[in-house]
Design an enzyme around this catalytic site. Structure first.
Site, PDB file in Angstrom:
ATOM      1  N   ASP A  64       9.510   9.760  20.784  1.00  0.00           N
ATOM      2  CA  ASP A  64       9.062   8.660  19.935  1.00  0.00           C
ATOM      3  C   ASP A  64       9.955   8.481  18.712  1.00  0.00           C
ATOM      4  OD1 ASP A  64       6.188   8.102  17.766  1.00  0.00           O
ATOM      5  OD2 ASP A  64       7.639   6.706  18.648  1.00  0.00           O
ATOM      6  N   SER A  70      18.836  -7.658  13.606  1.00  0.00           N
ATOM      7  CA  SER A  70      19.392  -8.421  14.728  1.00  0.00           C
ATOM      8  C   SER A  70      19.949  -9.750  14.208  1.00  0.00           C
ATOM      9  CB  SER A  70      18.277  -8.684  15.761  1.00  0.00           C
ATOM     10  OG  SER A  70      18.642  -9.714  16.665  1.00  0.00           O
TER      11      SER A  70
HETATM   12  C1  0EO Z   1       2.894   8.647  11.765  1.00  0.00           C
HETATM   13  C2  0EO Z   1       3.715   7.659  10.976  1.00  0.00           C
HETATM   14  C3  0EO Z   1       4.617   8.365   9.984  1.00  0.00           C
HETATM   15  C4  0EO Z   1       4.562   6.811  11.951  1.00  0.00           C
HETATM   16  C5  0EO Z   1       3.688   5.878  12.777  1.00  0.00           C
HETATM   17  N1  0EO Z   1       4.473   5.374  13.892  1.00  0.00           N
HETATM   18  C6  0EO Z   1       3.893   4.588  14.838  1.00  0.00           C
HETATM   19  O1  0EO Z   1       2.703   4.330  14.825  1.00  0.00           O
HETATM   20  C7  0EO Z   1       4.802   4.040  15.915  1.00  0.00           C
HETATM   21  C8  0EO Z   1       4.921   5.045  17.050  1.00  0.00           C
HETATM   22  O2  0EO Z   1       6.056   4.702  17.840  1.00  0.00           O
HETATM   23  C9  0EO Z   1       3.677   5.104  17.930  1.00  0.00           C
HETATM   24  C10 0EO Z   1       3.814   6.238  18.945  1.00  0.00           C
HETATM   25  C11 0EO Z   1       2.741   6.183  20.020  1.00  0.00           C
HETATM   26  C12 0EO Z   1       1.372   6.557  19.488  1.00  0.00           C
HETATM   27  C13 0EO Z   1       0.306   6.583  20.581  1.00  0.00           C
HETATM   28  C14 0EO Z   1       0.704   7.507  21.703  1.00  0.00           C
HETATM   29  C15 0EO Z   1       2.071   7.198  22.282  1.00  0.00           C
HETATM   30  C16 0EO Z   1       3.112   7.132  21.171  1.00  0.00           C
HETATM   31  N2  0EO Z   1       3.559   3.825  18.627  1.00  0.00           N
HETATM   32  C17 0EO Z   1       2.447   3.074  18.477  1.00  0.00           C
HETATM   33  O3  0EO Z   1       1.505   3.383  17.779  1.00  0.00           O
HETATM   34  C18 0EO Z   1       2.381   1.765  19.268  1.00  0.00           C
HETATM   35  C19 0EO Z   1       1.413   1.997  20.413  1.00  0.00           C
HETATM   36  C20 0EO Z   1       2.118   1.936  21.723  1.00  0.00           C
HETATM   37  O4  0EO Z   1       2.698   0.685  21.926  1.00  0.00           O
HETATM   38  C21 0EO Z   1       1.147   2.308  22.856  1.00  0.00           C
HETATM   39  C22 0EO Z   1       1.537   3.695  23.281  1.00  0.00           C
HETATM   40  C23 0EO Z   1       0.632   4.242  24.310  1.00  0.00           C
HETATM   41  C24 0EO Z   1       1.163   4.653  25.504  1.00  0.00           C
HETATM   42  C25 0EO Z   1       0.362   5.213  26.492  1.00  0.00           C
HETATM   43  C26 0EO Z   1      -1.005   5.349  26.268  1.00  0.00           C
HETATM   44  C27 0EO Z   1      -1.560   4.932  25.048  1.00  0.00           C
HETATM   45  C28 0EO Z   1      -0.734   4.371  24.073  1.00  0.00           C
HETATM   46  N3  0EO Z   1       1.209   1.351  23.966  1.00  0.00           N
HETATM   47  C29 0EO Z   1       0.355   0.351  24.097  1.00  0.00           C
HETATM   48  O5  0EO Z   1      -0.583   0.187  23.373  1.00  0.00           O
HETATM   49  O6  0EO Z   1       0.727  -0.437  25.164  1.00  0.00           O
HETATM   50  C30 0EO Z   1      -0.025  -1.631  25.483  1.00  0.00           C
HETATM   51  C31 0EO Z   1      -0.150  -2.533  24.244  1.00  0.00           C
HETATM   52  C32 0EO Z   1       0.801  -2.327  26.519  1.00  0.00           C
HETATM   53  C33 0EO Z   1      -1.384  -1.221  26.027  1.00  0.00           C
HETATM   54  C34 0EO Z   1       3.253   4.713  11.875  1.00  0.00           C
HETATM   55  O7  0EO Z   1       4.054   3.782  11.704  1.00  0.00           O
HETATM   56  O8  0EO Z   1       2.117   4.798  11.406  1.00  0.00           O
END
Ligand code: 0EO
Length: 329
Positions: free
Chosen positions: A35, A199
């Site tokens: 990630d 971009s």
């Molecule tokens: C802790 C902070 C310092 C950083 C934190 N960073 C993020 O939130 C971005 C980061 O890339 C996080 C990392 C993800 C968290 C959830 C588990 C998987 C990794 N991305 C996220 O939080 C974004 C969520 C993802 O897009 C999910 C991921 C997912 C995959 C499989 C099953 C469930 C959920 N996909 C998802 O929801 O896909 C759909 C919409 C097609 C259903 C923030 O900005 O708050």
């Protein structure tokens, strides 16, 4: 040192990509989600509430002769999708792509939220954003890349993610067989801890390229792609029957309808996301409506997630002035 590791989509719609990670002595191998949108290395563990574990592989520090508890350290992390995890911290040997960090901080979960419990394909996260985003207290720890960087032949890692096929992450080197043409680099603004770059613009289908600066983060941990609402509205004007559905919290459209490609600019380079990648999955049980892969940004952060990344070869260059490189493939 340098090496590469296979990146496997957890399902046929590329919701997430995992890699095998070896932790401890003897090695305990966990499939983990890489990630670049966060900076904590945390795992399902022997300390995770048993009713919150559902088939994931767990790391048990007591079974590793090289584990060491970082007493007094804890972590608590919550993500954009509302999921979260918290627990304690150990150090142990961690090997990824043949590269070993002898004392990697391993955040061992005591609690995980329900979406982690139900995501049986992932036993933890390898955060590869900048160290400033790490959530260990009272003092932050470094990511795997932060620890490994000095021993890498080049201070970089690469992502070659693919649709419904095994791709790879490389560490310390650029495999020129993985891309076509040349790599175009843009400056990274890491002040918010993300791989944030700008971009040069976009195009919708065969439409003309619109030169406009779009600043966003390159995030392997986000499945889709989010852009400013003006761009997203213009895109769905080209998708018949599409509309913003508040229940689905996104643009949906009748599944059979054509979705045009989406092009984004990296300087004068153009990366084309094929139209087939622009329909994500059925938005409802009867599968008549589909959820678009392009959605509008919330909170001003545009996200070049897996939909964009899997359309290119990407170099995350952690040099003192970090840059990001994009190439066609
Ligand atoms: C802790 C902070 C310092 C950083 C934190 N960073 C993020 O939130 C971005 C980061 O890339 C996080 C990392 C993800 C968290 C959830 C588990 C998987 C990794 N991305 C996220 O939080 C974004 C969520 C993802 O897009 C999910 C991921 C997912 C995959 C499989 C099953 C469930 C959920 N996909 C998802 O929801 O896909 C759909 C919409 C097609 C259903 C923030 O900005 O708050």
């Amino acid at each position: 040192s340098e090496g590469s590791v296979t990146a496997t989509p957890i399902d046929t719609i590329d919701t997430e990509y995992t890699i095998p990670v070896s932790i401890g002595t003897p090695a305990q191998v966990l499939q983990m989600d890489v990630d670049t949108g966060s900076s904590d290395f945390w795992v399902f563990s022997s300390e995770t509430e048993s009713d919150e574990v559902n088939g994931q592989t767990i790391y048990d520090p007591s079974q590793s002769s090289t584990s060491k508890k970082l007493s007094g350290d804890t972590y608590s992390v919550s993500y954009g999708d509302g999921s979260s995890s918290s627990g304690e911290v150990y150090t142990d040997k961690v090997k990824i792509a043949g590269i070993t960090v002898s004392k990697q901080a391993v955040e061992v979960a005591e609690q995980v939220s329900s979406s982690f419990t139900s995501d049986t394909s992932s036993s933890g996260l390898v955060g590869l954003a900048f160290d400033s985003l790490n959530q260990v207290s009272p003092s932050a720890v470094q990511t795997f890349f932060g620890n490994a960087q000095s021993k890498l032949d080049s201070p970089l890692f690469t992502a070659d993610l693919k649709h419904d096929a095994a791709g790879s992450y490389g560490f310390g080197f650029i495999d020129s067989s993985l891309y076509t043409g040349s790599i175009t680099y843009e400056d990274i603004d890491s002040s918010d801890g993300f791989w944030s770059w700008t971009s040069s613009g976009y195009a919708i289908g065969s439409g003309s390229f619109v030169s406009t600066k779009i600043t966003g983060i390159a995030d392997t941990g986000t499945t889709l792609m989010t852009m400013p609402s003006s761009i997203v509205k213009a895109y769905y004007k080209k998708v018949s029957g599409s509309y913003y559905d508040s229940t689905a919290a996104g643009y949906i459209f009748p599944c059979g309808n054509t979705t045009p490609s989406f092009t984004f600019g990296v300087g004068s380079l153009r990366i084309v996301i094929p139209g087939s990648y622009m329909s994500y999955a059925a938005a409802d049980d009867d599968g008549t409506y589909c959820y678009g892969s392009l959605q509008k940004s919330s909170g001003g952060t545009n996200i070049f997630g897996d939909v964009a990344l899997k359309s290119a070869f990407v170099v995350f260059n952690g040099a003192s002035s970090p840059t990001i490189g994009w190439a066609t493939k």
